[in-house]
Design an enzyme around this catalytic site. Structure first.
Site, PDB file in Angstrom:
ATOM      1  N   SER A 104      39.307  45.474  80.717  1.00  0.00           N
ATOM      2  CA  SER A 104      38.939  46.440  79.699  1.00  0.00           C
ATOM      3  C   SER A 104      38.882  47.866  80.251  1.00  0.00           C
ATOM      4  O   SER A 104      39.877  48.406  80.709  1.00  0.00           O
ATOM      5  CB  SER A 104      37.596  46.022  79.086  1.00  0.00           C
ATOM      6  OG  SER A 104      37.271  46.790  77.956  1.00  0.00           O
ATOM      7  N   ASP A 244      40.780  52.483  75.460  1.00  0.00           N
ATOM      8  CA  ASP A 244      40.473  52.020  76.812  1.00  0.00           C
ATOM      9  C   ASP A 244      41.633  51.166  77.318  1.00  0.00           C
ATOM     10  O   ASP A 244      42.666  51.045  76.654  1.00  0.00           O
ATOM     11  CB  ASP A 244      39.141  51.264  76.847  1.00  0.00           C
ATOM     12  CG  ASP A 244      39.192  49.931  76.120  1.00  0.00           C
ATOM     13  OD1 ASP A 244      40.044  49.766  75.223  1.00  0.00           O
ATOM     14  OD2 ASP A 244      38.387  49.036  76.451  1.00  0.00           O
ATOM     15  N   ASP A 246      42.467  48.040  77.637  1.00  0.00           N
ATOM     16  CA  ASP A 246      43.088  46.949  76.877  1.00  0.00           C
ATOM     17  C   ASP A 246      43.110  47.242  75.381  1.00  0.00           C
ATOM     18  O   ASP A 246      43.416  46.359  74.575  1.00  0.00           O
ATOM     19  CB  ASP A 246      42.390  45.622  77.160  1.00  0.00           C
ATOM     20  CG  ASP A 246      40.955  45.573  76.664  1.00  0.00           C
ATOM     21  OD1 ASP A 246      40.349  46.653  76.490  1.00  0.00           O
ATOM     22  OD2 ASP A 246      40.440  44.461  76.446  1.00  0.00           O
ATOM     23  N   ASP A 248      40.936  47.691  73.028  1.00  0.00           N
ATOM     24  CA  ASP A 248      40.034  47.142  72.014  1.00  0.00           C
ATOM     25  C   ASP A 248      38.939  48.148  71.652  1.00  0.00           C
ATOM     26  O   ASP A 248      38.116  47.881  70.779  1.00  0.00           O
ATOM     27  CB  ASP A 248      39.429  45.802  72.444  1.00  0.00           C
ATOM     28  CG  ASP A 248      38.553  45.888  73.684  1.00  0.00           C
ATOM     29  OD1 ASP A 248      38.492  46.964  74.313  1.00  0.00           O
ATOM     30  OD2 ASP A 248      37.928  44.863  74.030  1.00  0.00           O
TER      31      ASP A 248
END
Length: 452
Positions: A104, A244, A246, A248
């Site tokens: 993440s 960010d 990834d 999400d």
């Protein structure tokens, strides 16, 4: 929280905490559960695997693939995609599960493994505990297949396009005439963000969209939006979006270069949803880390506010249990449950811009719906043992109580352990920034002394 799985999957420094051996064991254990739950006579289960742009992603994908295939589960590799793409595509491609390799918003040396059910929701605690038990406690070795019973790996070239089409479809208006900037954090959004917003009609200016395996989240993206803030203001753009690693999470920047965090995104979108009669149960769900200003916004606008523990999984649990359709975190992890089963930064960006277009107002004007109270957040590095005992330390408890007394009910104190990092987070809010800064540092010093 389990021994391997934290609040958001298994996470650690790749090749140190999260080793190839552990990744393979996770694949084997998860495969055994899938095989056990498969109907008699059914074809081999297929697991979808995606990753972000970290250098260690290839290595961990190979280990996971070996683990799944060795127990008789097929693997469908989709390459670099956002985490929410896995949550969406696992159902579209009829896979038994989906795995995302990502840490993440963390630096490149970290990586993680998130597992999704065939429904697109993250694994429930019980299944994570079952995987942990197979790896850590089971006296019986996992049954390995031989010959034609081993799993096979295939590659999917249509996954990114299918995800792009899905995100574009959630808006019922065009973005023609808008000039926006997109900061993809040199991560997963670099493969699809420009295409999504261009197809909707916006002119896109790209920042941090050239991943090299090590620059993910480095001084860019939603954890470091300073460059985006300056770029939007200097170039007189309508707004900017920062994702960010990834994708999400999403934080926005208004036309004045001012940050619009997750609390404000939820407030802006919930207001529009209420006006359109689409705000389920007239409720928005946030965590205890949300700003006091959000709770005041809800009171002033006749919107119910449901509060949960920190972590998007707890927000989602409450939404599913009570039938709510918007919720999230100040960090920019926002769930639009009508369209997605998890937080989706690009989808959140689409819904935010859709609201801007429908309102006919600038983002900066819409953001005034909520007044942000001054907030101080101090991250204190602690030992693993410290993370376990911080909640019962009498000196820390006393420091928190003294700070609360000094605030006289005109603010709040929240001290909690991070679910993904070796940190204790000390957060204070109040009207007087100097006072809460002083009190925050006092508490942080006690935490550091007792737990580091």
């Amino acid at each position: 929280m389990g021994r391997l799985f934290g609040t958001d999957g298994v996470r650690g420094i790749a090749n140190k905490d999260l080793t190839n051996e552990l990744a393979m064991q996770i694949g084997m254990a998860a495969a055994e559960i899938l095989i056990k739950n498969a109907q008699d006579g059914a074809e081999k289960p297929t697991v979808m695997i995606g990753k972000d742009t970290r250098a260690s992603g290839d290595m961990l994908e190979a280990a996971l693939t070996a683990g799944f295939c060795s127990v008789g589960v097929n693997v469908l590799s989709v390459g670099v995609v956002p985490t929410p793409a896995i949550a969406y595509l696992v159902g579209k491609y009829n896979c038994a599960a989906g795995v995302m390799i990502s840490a993440s918003h963390n630096p490149c040396e970290y990586n993680g493994i998130k597992i999704f059910q065939s429904t697109g929701y993250k694994l429930p605690d019980a299944v994570e505990e079952e995987i942990e038990a197979i790896i850590l406690d089971s006296a019986e070795p996992v049954e390995l297949k031989i010959g034609g019973e081993v799993g096979k790996r295939a590659y999917c070239k249509t996954a990114v396009e299918d995800y792009i089409n899905h995100v574009v479809s959630v808006s019922d208006v065009r973005f023609d005439g808008l000039n926006i900037a997109l900061d993809t954090a040199n991560g997963s959004a670099s493969v699809c963000a420009k295409e999504i917003f261009t197809r909707l009609g916006a002119k896109c200016h790209m920042l941090s969209d050239t991943p090299d395996g090590v620059n993910i989240n480095h001084k860019c993206g939603s954890t470091h939006p300073e460059e985006l803030m300056a770029f939007v203001k200097a170039n007189k753009l309508d707004l900017g979006l920062a994702f960010d690693g990834d994708a999400d999470r999403m934080l926005a920047v208004d036309e004045n270069g001012e940050l619009v965090d997750g609390d404000k995104v939820i407030a802006i979108c919930a207001t529009q949803m209420k006006q359109e009669g689409k705000l389920a149960q007239n409720t928005a769900v946030v965590t205890v880390m949300s700003n006091m200003g959000f709770f005041k916004f809800c009171e002033d606008n006749g919107i119910n506010c449901a509060k949960t523990a920190v972590g998007d999984r707890y927000v989602l649990e409450r939404m599913l249990k009570k039938g709510y359709n918007i919720g999230g975190e100040q960090s920019g992890h926002v769930i639009f449950l009508d369209y997605a089963t998890t937080g989706d930064g690009e989808l959140s960006g689409v819904k935010l811009i859709e609201t801007v277009v429908k309102s006919g107002s600038k983002l900066g004007e819409l953001a005034k719906v909520m007044t942000v109270y001054p907030q101080v957040l101090i991250n204190v590095e602690v030992t693993p043992e410290g993370k376990k005992k911080y909640n019962n330390d009498e000196y820390i408890i006393s420091a928190v109580q003294e700070a609360e007394m000094e605030l006289h009910g005109d603010g709040r104190v929240l001290v909690r352990v991070s679910g993904t990092e070796p940190l204790v987070r000390v957060m204070l809010e109040g009207k007087d920034i100097d006072k809460i800064t002083e009190l925050g540092n006092q508490i942080a010093d006690v935490v550091r002394e007792r737990l580091s």
